[in-house]
Design a protein around this motif. Sequence first.
Motif, PDB file in Angstrom:
ATOM      1  N   ILE A  16     -63.118 -38.479 -13.335  1.00 19.92           N
ATOM      2  CA  ILE A  16     -63.170 -38.992 -14.711  1.00 19.92           C
ATOM      3  C   ILE A  16     -61.745 -39.074 -15.245  1.00 19.92           C
ATOM      4  CG2 ILE A  16     -63.983 -38.554 -17.070  1.00 19.92           C
ATOM      5  CD1 ILE A  16     -66.358 -37.042 -15.810  1.00 19.92           C
ATOM      6  N   LEU A  28     -73.217 -33.640 -22.686  1.00 22.75           N
ATOM      7  CA  LEU A  28     -72.487 -34.038 -21.473  1.00 22.75           C
ATOM      8  C   LEU A  28     -71.114 -33.386 -21.417  1.00 22.75           C
ATOM      9  CD1 LEU A  28     -73.124 -37.838 -20.862  1.00 22.75           C
ATOM     10  CD2 LEU A  28     -73.776 -35.929 -19.428  1.00 22.75           C
ATOM     11  N   CYS A  33     -68.455 -32.996 -18.266  1.00 24.46           N
ATOM     12  CA  CYS A  33     -68.147 -34.412 -18.092  1.00 24.46           C
ATOM     13  C   CYS A  33     -66.855 -34.709 -18.856  1.00 24.46           C
ATOM     14  CB  CYS A  33     -69.316 -35.253 -18.607  1.00 24.46           C
ATOM     15  SG  CYS A  33     -69.350 -36.901 -17.924  1.00 24.46           S
ATOM     16  N   VAL A  39     -67.131 -36.594 -10.292  1.00 19.58           N
ATOM     17  CA  VAL A  39     -68.549 -36.938 -10.411  1.00 19.58           C
ATOM     18  C   VAL A  39     -68.979 -37.684  -9.151  1.00 19.58           C
ATOM     19  CG1 VAL A  39     -68.593 -37.063 -12.928  1.00 19.58           C
ATOM     20  CG2 VAL A  39     -68.063 -39.099 -11.622  1.00 19.58           C
ATOM     21  N   VAL A  55     -71.981 -33.374 -11.640  1.00 18.62           N
ATOM     22  CA  VAL A  55     -70.674 -33.046 -12.196  1.00 18.62           C
ATOM     23  C   VAL A  55     -70.655 -31.535 -12.411  1.00 18.62           C
ATOM     24  CG1 VAL A  55     -71.379 -33.530 -14.587  1.00 18.62           C
ATOM     25  CG2 VAL A  55     -68.969 -33.565 -13.999  1.00 18.62           C
TER      26      VAL A  55
END
Length: 80
Positions: A16, A28, A33, A39, A55
């Motif tokens: 990410i 999330l 995240c 991920v 994740v």
Amino acid sequence: MKTTLASLKKGQKATITDFNIDAIPLKLLEMGCLPGNIVELLQVAPLGDPIYITVNDSHVAIRRETAIEIDVELLQESLL
């Protein structure tokens, strides 16, 4: 060209890099995240929504409209 979580194919891993903070649910973010985390796309529902990712050792189903807001950089698989 920008790559998003929604554009990954099954089995692909990515890091990410950025996301639209206003479009990502707090849940999330709490699950990890966040930029810098890896991920992996595990599964896509038959009609394309939702997608199922992993994740931080958590398995999460998210809507495609949310996944479009998460920018990623594909990881290069090492060839043996």
